[in-house]
Design a protein around this motif. Structure first.
Motif, PDB file in Angstrom:
ATOM      1  N   THR A  73      -1.130  -3.875   2.013  1.00  0.00           N
ATOM      2  CA  THR A  73      -1.759  -5.237   1.745  1.00  0.00           C
ATOM      3  C   THR A  73      -2.043  -5.316   0.155  1.00  0.00           C
ATOM      4  OG1 THR A  73      -3.014  -5.079   3.804  1.00  0.00           O
ATOM      5  CG2 THR A  73      -3.788  -6.553   2.100  1.00  0.00           C
TER       6      THR A  73
ATOM      7  N   LEU B   6      -9.033  -8.135   9.348  1.00  0.00           N
ATOM      8  CA  LEU B   6      -8.512  -7.286   8.193  1.00  0.00           C
ATOM      9  C   LEU B   6      -9.631  -6.877   6.899  1.00  0.00           C
ATOM     10  CD1 LEU B   6      -6.097  -5.848   6.663  1.00  0.00           C
ATOM     11  CD2 LEU B   6      -5.615  -8.223   5.819  1.00  0.00           C
TER      12      LEU B   6
ATOM     13  N   THR C 248      -2.511   0.048   5.498  1.00  0.00           N
ATOM     14  CA  THR C 248      -1.872  -1.035   6.482  1.00  0.00           C
ATOM     15  C   THR C 248      -0.643  -1.219   6.748  1.00  0.00           C
ATOM     16  OG1 THR C 248      -1.754  -2.602   4.785  1.00  0.00           O
ATOM     17  CG2 THR C 248      -4.259  -2.450   5.841  1.00  0.00           C
ATOM     18  N   ARG C 249      -0.090  -1.832   7.868  1.00  0.00           N
ATOM     19  CA  ARG C 249       1.266  -1.886   7.864  1.00  0.00           C
ATOM     20  C   ARG C 249       1.878  -2.561   7.035  1.00  0.00           C
ATOM     21  NH1 ARG C 249       2.420  -4.448  13.527  1.00  0.00           N
ATOM     22  NH2 ARG C 249       0.370  -3.886  13.573  1.00  0.00           N
TER      23      ARG C 249
ATOM     24  N   ARG D 267     -11.445  -3.873   8.227  1.00  0.00           N
ATOM     25  CA  ARG D 267     -10.666  -2.587   8.378  1.00  0.00           C
ATOM     26  C   ARG D 267     -10.795  -2.155   7.163  1.00  0.00           C
ATOM     27  NH1 ARG D 267      -4.443  -1.421   9.671  1.00  0.00           N
ATOM     28  NH2 ARG D 267      -4.592   0.730   9.195  1.00  0.00           N
ATOM     29  N   LEU D 268     -10.718  -3.191   6.056  1.00  0.00           N
ATOM     30  CA  LEU D 268     -10.407  -2.682   4.513  1.00  0.00           C
ATOM     31  C   LEU D 268     -11.827  -2.425   3.778  1.00  0.00           C
ATOM     32  CD1 LEU D 268      -7.602  -4.754   3.048  1.00  0.00           C
ATOM     33  CD2 LEU D 268      -7.621  -2.382   4.127  1.00  0.00           C
TER      34      LEU D 268
ATOM     35  N   GLN E 160     -10.440   4.084   1.423  1.00  0.00           N
ATOM     36  CA  GLN E 160      -9.090   3.464   1.755  1.00  0.00           C
ATOM     37  C   GLN E 160      -8.237   4.002   0.604  1.00  0.00           C
ATOM     38  OE1 GLN E 160      -8.401   1.371   4.278  1.00  0.00           O
ATOM     39  NE2 GLN E 160     -10.379   1.807   5.162  1.00  0.00           N
TER      40      GLN E 160
END
Length: 106
Positions: A48, A4, A44-45, A7-8, A13
């Motif tokens: 976050t 995570l 994100t799903r 990804r971030l 973003q």
């Protein structure tokens, strides 16, 4: 590196002001009085939502909280999934959204 966090860490973003009741007034109070803001990475799903302890690199210079215009540059630190990170974001007060990313520390 945590997946995570990795990804971030990609720049650009999508971010929104987070927390229980996001508003320009609440964001201003958190920036100036509490020195702690909630920012939500919306890509994100489910999103976050992170609590960020802001520091002196945060810049309110172009922000007008009375008219809800301008931008805020937010920088601060937190721990995500046991990894210390720095959050860097630019937020548009008109929409309470912007872009940003995380940078691993250490």
């Amino acid at each position: 590196m945590d997946r995570l966090v990795e990804r971030l860490s990609a720049e650009g973003q999508d971010i929104a002001v987070g927390g229980p009741a996001p508003s320009v007034e609440e964001f201003h109070h958190r920036l100036t009085e509490l020195k702690y803001v909630f920012l939500k990475f919306t890509g994100t799903r489910g999103g976050t939502d992170l609590g960020v302890r802001i520091d002196d690199a945060t810049d309110l210079g172009t922000a007008d909280f009375t008219t809800a215009t301008g931008n805020v540059h937010v920088e601060g630190t937190l721990t995500l999934n046991f990894q210390p990170v720095r959050c860097i974001a630019d937020i548009d007060l008109t929409t309470l959204t912007g872009t940003g990313h995380l940078t691993p520390v250490g």
